[in-house]
Scaffold this active site. Sequence first.
Site, short mmCIF file in Angstrom:
data_model
loop_
_atom_site.label_atom_id
_atom_site.label_comp_id
_atom_site.label_asym_id
_atom_site.label_seq_id
_atom_site.Cartn_x
_atom_site.Cartn_y
_atom_site.Cartn_z
N LEU A 1 0.82 -1.21 0.00
CA LEU A 1 0.00 0.00 0.00
C LEU A 1 0.86 1.27 0.00
O LEU A 1 0.50 2.27 -0.63
CB LEU A 1 -0.94 -0.01 1.21
N CYS A 2 2.02 1.22 0.69
CA CYS A 2 2.84 2.43 0.75
C CYS A 2 3.42 2.76 -0.62
O CYS A 2 3.57 3.93 -0.98
CB CYS A 2 3.93 2.29 1.81
N THR A 3 3.74 1.72 -1.40
CA THR A 3 4.21 1.95 -2.77
C THR A 3 3.10 2.61 -3.59
O THR A 3 3.32 3.60 -4.29
CB THR A 3 4.61 0.62 -3.43
#
Lengths: 553, 450
Positions: B216-218
């Site tokens: 999700l952070c990507t």
Amino acid sequence: MVALERVLENAQSQYCPSDNKFTCILSAKMSSPAPKSPELSDKSKKYDRQIRLWGEHGQTLLEAATVCLVNVTAVGCETAKGLVLPGIGGFTVADGSTVKEEDLGNNFFLDASYIGKSKALACKQLLQELNPDVNGDYVDESVDYLLENRPNFFDSFDLVIASNLNEKTLLLLSNRLWESNVPLLYCRSLGMMGTIRLQIREHCIVEAHPDNPQFDLRLAQPFHALQEHLNSTEVTSKVPWLLVLYKYLRIWQKEQPDGHKTPNNYKEKNQLREVIRKEMKADEENHEEAIKAVNTAFGAGTVPSALKAIFEDEACELLTKKSNIFWIMAKALKSFLIHDNNGNLPLPGVLPDMTANTDSYIALQNIYRQQALQDADQVYHKCQDYLKQLSLPPDTIDERSVRLFCREAAGLTVMRGTRIAEEYERNSRLLPLMEENEVQDNLTAYNFALRAYERFLSECGHIPGECTAEQDIGRLKTIAGKMLGDLGTHATISDDVLHEISRYGGAELHAVSAFIGGCAAQEVIKIVTKQYKPIDNTFIYNAVSTESVTLKL
Amino acid sequence: MTVPSPNPALGLHSKRWNGLRHILEREGPFCKDDFTASADNLDFLQTKSKVLIIGAGGLGCELLKDLALMGFGNLHVIDMDTIELSNLNRQFLFRRTDIGASKAECAARFINGRVPTCRVTPHFKKIQDFDESFYQQFHLIVCGLDSIVARRWINGMLLSMLRYEDDGTIDASSIVPMIDGGTEGFKGNARVILPGFTACIECTLDLFPPQVNYPLCTIANTPRLPEHCVEYVKLIQWDKESPFGVPLDGDDPQHIGWIYERALERANEFNISGITYRLVQGVIKHIIPAVASTNAVIAAACALEVFKMATSCYDSMSNYLNFNDLDGIYTYTYEAEKSEGCLACSNKPQLLPIGDANTTTLEDVIKLLCESPRFQLKSPALTTVMKDGKQRTLYMSTVKSIEEATRKNLTQSLGELGLQDGQQLTVTDPTSPTAMTLQLKYHANEVEMS
């Protein structure tokens, strides 16, 4: 036949899930914004699941191809089905017989309403009904009649699919097609056995779609722009692993006495991993990725043996006005390698995904893409020089085709086939198949047994085992012995194999035909789309043991 | 239903059967040891056998045709789906005018019209709509599914139908063999499963490729691929902007169009190239490429195994075929091994190793059950019998009121929940029609080390 370069105009809009980044290079120069939500055309939606494999350009080639189906058998119809569904341009069925009750048991593309009518017509109608995009045609004449009276009949097809021929007709047809340079796919389906034999003179493949493509990163000898980028970028925990790996590669290289460029064995690779591990802090994902990449990051970029063979091929050396553009591009590629690129392939320009912040990844990606475009541009200009020398128009080869050709350089393949008739003469490819007076393995033995079956049809005029399984085994054995003797071997085929063939009594089982037909259809698609490697040249399948083998005969 | 047809063109002596009768009425050197060449074999296929095909899609259409033309007279087919335009490049029993209709019903109608010696009964239903009594009526079940969960469910069903003798051996009459096919692009596999005897779907769970999930952070902060941009719009922008006021529907061209435009904006913002309409659709719908040829080959391999098993004419394949035709044509057949620790078919409670019961929360256990290659559950519900003999539901997500009542358990450790070493947990999950029993095994790490 649609020329490759025209088709490639579409390549930029294609999407392949496994290598979508490949296609980005092709569109890298496009600066105009894409139109608002360009919903796919109706046809494009219908064929969506396959276009994801062979692209819009592959689909265009398929839709431009026409094939001939010689003899209405279950295996022939199943092959045709596998071409009509994905939308081949057209097919013509050639068969001189009429539909009988015994034909209905195994063939889905005949039914009782056609009994007594032309088999070619019946199967043409029921096949065409599968897909209105496809043009169906039929000729209710036997292949023997066509060869005798309309010898040019087959010349206009892109490929001929045949099945259930006797030996005499098989040799006549295959020789005729070899002369007119039309590929032939000959399918056999008898009892639990099936074979596919591809006869093709020359087949050039640009997009081989290897299952595990190797990324070509040039870390050993970075090109100028990459070298500058590597030198000027600080290695942090946010940069792609490629920069991490390069930094520690240099450290490792300094420790090497013999000037090793890159680690090439297990020990050296472990040393490099250790160098990285020693320096990395906890939770540096890009360092972890660099350690993992040690095994695969080096080594590409050199000329594989298949490409070497292409460069040494006479067709590459001696271009003529009639040369396939594949060979013109191959010669340009060769010249680029030797004169401009230190023997290295043009850069494919494809980067795997690497954990990094967006800017540093995109910056690196652009360096690879730009270099790939530059390399391809040089090859393109060489192509134009050759076209000029050959007095061919410049648009014979466009930039897009050359970019694709360069991107795929490591996987370029040329297949040179053999005539089916050669299998019936003494030749060096047959001897390794024989061992200690026995045909080497079971599958090879069945291939010879099926040929003996076809000679039996020619010589005896009936099907071996038609009335009882046992009656014809002796005769089949004599024929098989003579056939192998003529090839210069004393090897024999086991009685059990001949008994099994005779027991079938000519039975064609639908499921075996569906297996072979499915395989055969895909081979045809490979040939007309010039993507993926076809069999070279004989596939043998045994449904009793669920085994298969491919032999070059 | 088993009355022979009065029409001689359809009877066992019709010339249409000439080929099959050579195979079924003649002895041969490679036939199975217990094969008896006889006219009864065709009679069995035509009038007595009953085979269920699960799925009327790419494989299912082929299977129906193949089995009908291999002499089978009574087939059933289950499929809950309706026909879409993108099916037509391979699901050859359907036409443009059939779009929107039931796959099972349409396929059955086509086969019944073309092959008068075969009667296909369609079921426009989910496999979960039927119970044991339905599945028991079949001699064999063939699966042509694209869902791993459905495969696991039917596998569990067939295993639950096994009856065991007192000495622990399986009552042979309770076995319904399963032939399973799967395809993806130019690759496919076919396998033969004798429930309780040979490797089952759960024994070889690790053969299924893991699903690609982008962190999700990507997606949110450092997108690099066009896929990251599409996922961002799907996971974050859609809910935030709610452009049509309804949940995302991958089949609605307006929805895909909206995502395409937003994803393109985001990609331009980050200088990412390669957003196409087809890519957007592929990411949103998790589209797996499919061609007619691979489906034809794999279905044929399955049909041959059904034929071998139903007639005993040849030994069954043992037991797993891999196929791919990217580079030439490649097949490889090998014996997948039954796993002693299989949750589904080992018929004994399996150990669930726990390091420290005081630091391992119930949520950790559920995460393990979902993520470990051995379990791969979807939304497990856990119950147990406590020391005092009372039944206790530890967690269940599928019923809202129970979820709310048990949610607080998630953050508690197993020790806090009063669960003991050796205690048995009963686990139910959409991947299986029956509950499985897991036995807690504490200090698992220390045991391994000693």
